[in-house]
Write a protein that holds these residues in place. Sequence first.
Motif, PDB file in Angstrom:
ATOM      1  N   ASN A  43       0.788  -1.273  -0.169  1.00  0.00           N
ATOM      2  CA  ASN A  43      -0.083   0.019  -0.048  1.00  0.00           C
ATOM      3  C   ASN A  43       0.621   1.182  -0.127  1.00  0.00           C
ATOM      4  O   ASN A  43       0.472   2.289  -0.629  1.00  0.00           O
ATOM      5  CB  ASN A  43      -1.044  -0.019   1.102  1.00  0.00           C
ATOM      6  CG  ASN A  43      -2.317  -0.798   0.919  1.00  0.00           C
ATOM      7  OD1 ASN A  43      -2.647  -1.150  -0.187  1.00  0.00           O
ATOM      8  ND2 ASN A  43      -2.661  -1.427   2.111  1.00  0.00           N
ATOM      9  N   GLY A  75       2.436   1.521  -3.425  1.00  0.00           N
ATOM     10  CA  GLY A  75       1.238   1.979  -4.278  1.00  0.00           C
ATOM     11  C   GLY A  75       0.835   3.463  -3.951  1.00  0.00           C
ATOM     12  O   GLY A  75       0.414   4.117  -5.119  1.00  0.00           O
ATOM     13  N   LEU A  88       1.326   6.331  -6.843  1.00  0.00           N
ATOM     14  CA  LEU A  88       0.227   7.428  -7.068  1.00  0.00           C
ATOM     15  C   LEU A  88       0.677   8.794  -7.101  1.00  0.00           C
ATOM     16  O   LEU A  88       0.188   9.275  -7.980  1.00  0.00           O
ATOM     17  CB  LEU A  88      -0.908   6.966  -6.441  1.00  0.00           C
ATOM     18  CG  LEU A  88      -2.216   7.575  -6.731  1.00  0.00           C
ATOM     19  CD1 LEU A  88      -2.693   7.297  -7.874  1.00  0.00           C
ATOM     20  CD2 LEU A  88      -3.388   7.211  -5.531  1.00  0.00           C
ATOM     21  N   LEU A 124       1.349   4.904 -12.938  1.00  0.00           N
ATOM     22  CA  LEU A 124       0.001   4.520 -12.689  1.00  0.00           C
ATOM     23  C   LEU A 124      -0.091   2.896 -12.837  1.00  0.00           C
ATOM     24  O   LEU A 124      -0.796   2.348 -11.728  1.00  0.00           O
ATOM     25  CB  LEU A 124      -1.166   5.164 -13.762  1.00  0.00           C
ATOM     26  CG  LEU A 124      -2.415   4.780 -13.374  1.00  0.00           C
ATOM     27  CD1 LEU A 124      -2.990   5.313 -12.257  1.00  0.00           C
ATOM     28  CD2 LEU A 124      -3.262   5.489 -14.673  1.00  0.00           C
ATOM     29  N   GLY A 125       0.642   2.208 -13.720  1.00  0.00           N
ATOM     30  CA  GLY A 125       0.552   1.033 -13.671  1.00  0.00           C
ATOM     31  C   GLY A 125       1.133   0.354 -12.314  1.00  0.00           C
ATOM     32  O   GLY A 125       0.778  -0.616 -11.722  1.00  0.00           O
ATOM     33  N   SER A 183       1.406   1.596  -9.365  1.00  0.00           N
ATOM     34  CA  SER A 183       0.664   1.937  -8.419  1.00  0.00           C
ATOM     35  C   SER A 183      -0.704   0.955  -8.271  1.00  0.00           C
ATOM     36  O   SER A 183      -0.733   0.430  -7.235  1.00  0.00           O
ATOM     37  CB  SER A 183       0.202   3.532  -8.455  1.00  0.00           C
ATOM     38  OG  SER A 183      -0.919   3.795  -7.348  1.00  0.00           O
ATOM     39  N   LEU A 184      -1.402   0.781  -9.376  1.00  0.00           N
ATOM     40  CA  LEU A 184      -2.421   0.092  -9.401  1.00  0.00           C
ATOM     41  C   LEU A 184      -2.102  -1.333  -9.186  1.00  0.00           C
ATOM     42  O   LEU A 184      -2.592  -2.084  -8.348  1.00  0.00           O
ATOM     43  CB  LEU A 184      -3.164   0.032 -10.651  1.00  0.00           C
ATOM     44  CG  LEU A 184      -3.933   1.514 -10.969  1.00  0.00           C
ATOM     45  CD1 LEU A 184      -4.315   1.707 -12.316  1.00  0.00           C
ATOM     46  CD2 LEU A 184      -4.898   1.950  -9.964  1.00  0.00           C
ATOM     47  N   ALA A 185      -0.812  -1.836  -9.949  1.00  0.00           N
ATOM     48  CA  ALA A 185      -0.562  -3.324  -9.400  1.00  0.00           C
ATOM     49  C   ALA A 185      -0.082  -3.542  -7.968  1.00  0.00           C
ATOM     50  O   ALA A 185      -0.586  -4.558  -7.609  1.00  0.00           O
ATOM     51  CB  ALA A 185       0.802  -3.650 -10.320  1.00  0.00           C
ATOM     52  N   LEU A 193      -1.305  -1.858  -5.453  1.00  0.00           N
ATOM     53  CA  LEU A 193      -2.347  -1.719  -4.260  1.00  0.00           C
ATOM     54  C   LEU A 193      -3.266  -2.908  -4.932  1.00  0.00           C
ATOM     55  O   LEU A 193      -3.724  -3.356  -3.786  1.00  0.00           O
ATOM     56  CB  LEU A 193      -3.077  -0.308  -4.685  1.00  0.00           C
ATOM     57  CG  LEU A 193      -2.451   0.983  -4.382  1.00  0.00           C
ATOM     58  CD1 LEU A 193      -3.176   2.105  -4.924  1.00  0.00           C
ATOM     59  CD2 LEU A 193      -2.444   1.039  -3.057  1.00  0.00           C
ATOM     60  N   TYR A 194      -3.539  -3.407  -5.933  1.00  0.00           N
ATOM     61  CA  TYR A 194      -4.175  -4.692  -6.155  1.00  0.00           C
ATOM     62  C   TYR A 194      -3.662  -5.752  -5.503  1.00  0.00           C
ATOM     63  O   TYR A 194      -4.183  -6.431  -4.848  1.00  0.00           O
ATOM     64  CB  TYR A 194      -4.228  -4.937  -7.719  1.00  0.00           C
ATOM     65  CG  TYR A 194      -4.973  -6.239  -7.992  1.00  0.00           C
ATOM     66  CD1 TYR A 194      -6.510  -6.028  -7.913  1.00  0.00           C
ATOM     67  CD2 TYR A 194      -4.446  -7.346  -8.230  1.00  0.00           C
ATOM     68  CE1 TYR A 194      -7.107  -7.209  -8.118  1.00  0.00           C
ATOM     69  CE2 TYR A 194      -4.987  -8.306  -8.521  1.00  0.00           C
ATOM     70  CZ  TYR A 194      -6.565  -8.312  -8.241  1.00  0.00           C
ATOM     71  OH  TYR A 194      -7.130  -9.415  -8.586  1.00  0.00           O
TER      72      TYR A 194
END
Length: 121
Positions: free
Chosen positions: A81, A84, A88, A109-110, A112-114, A116-117
């Motif tokens: 987190n 991420g 972000l 962005l990629g 961050s999203l990866a 966080l996911y």
Amino acid sequence: MFYFAAFLIFVVGIAHSYLGERYILLRLFRRGNLPELFGGTEFTKSTLRFAWHITTVAWFGFAILLFYLAAGQITIKIVGNIVGAIFLVHFLIAIIASKGKHLSWIAFLGISLASLYASNA
């Protein structure tokens, strides 16, 4: 000692951004011989500025990780987190500062999203 190290990182980060802006970037921008990218020097200036300050943002992320280490609360979810969230912020800085022209925002962005996911799935 982790708290102390985290505190030092925050102090160094603030000094890095403030002093770098005041004594390096502004003086560099006044020189008048910056490369003209995308039709002018504004893109060059914004890229140099966001690259400089993104370093500070990354350091703040390390400080937050050290804080969690000191508190004994570090988990894979927390690390993911934090990574991420930091990326972000990188994404936002890159897309806003360059008005979307510097394509690093896509990678940030990629990441961050990866992150966080993966840490919340």
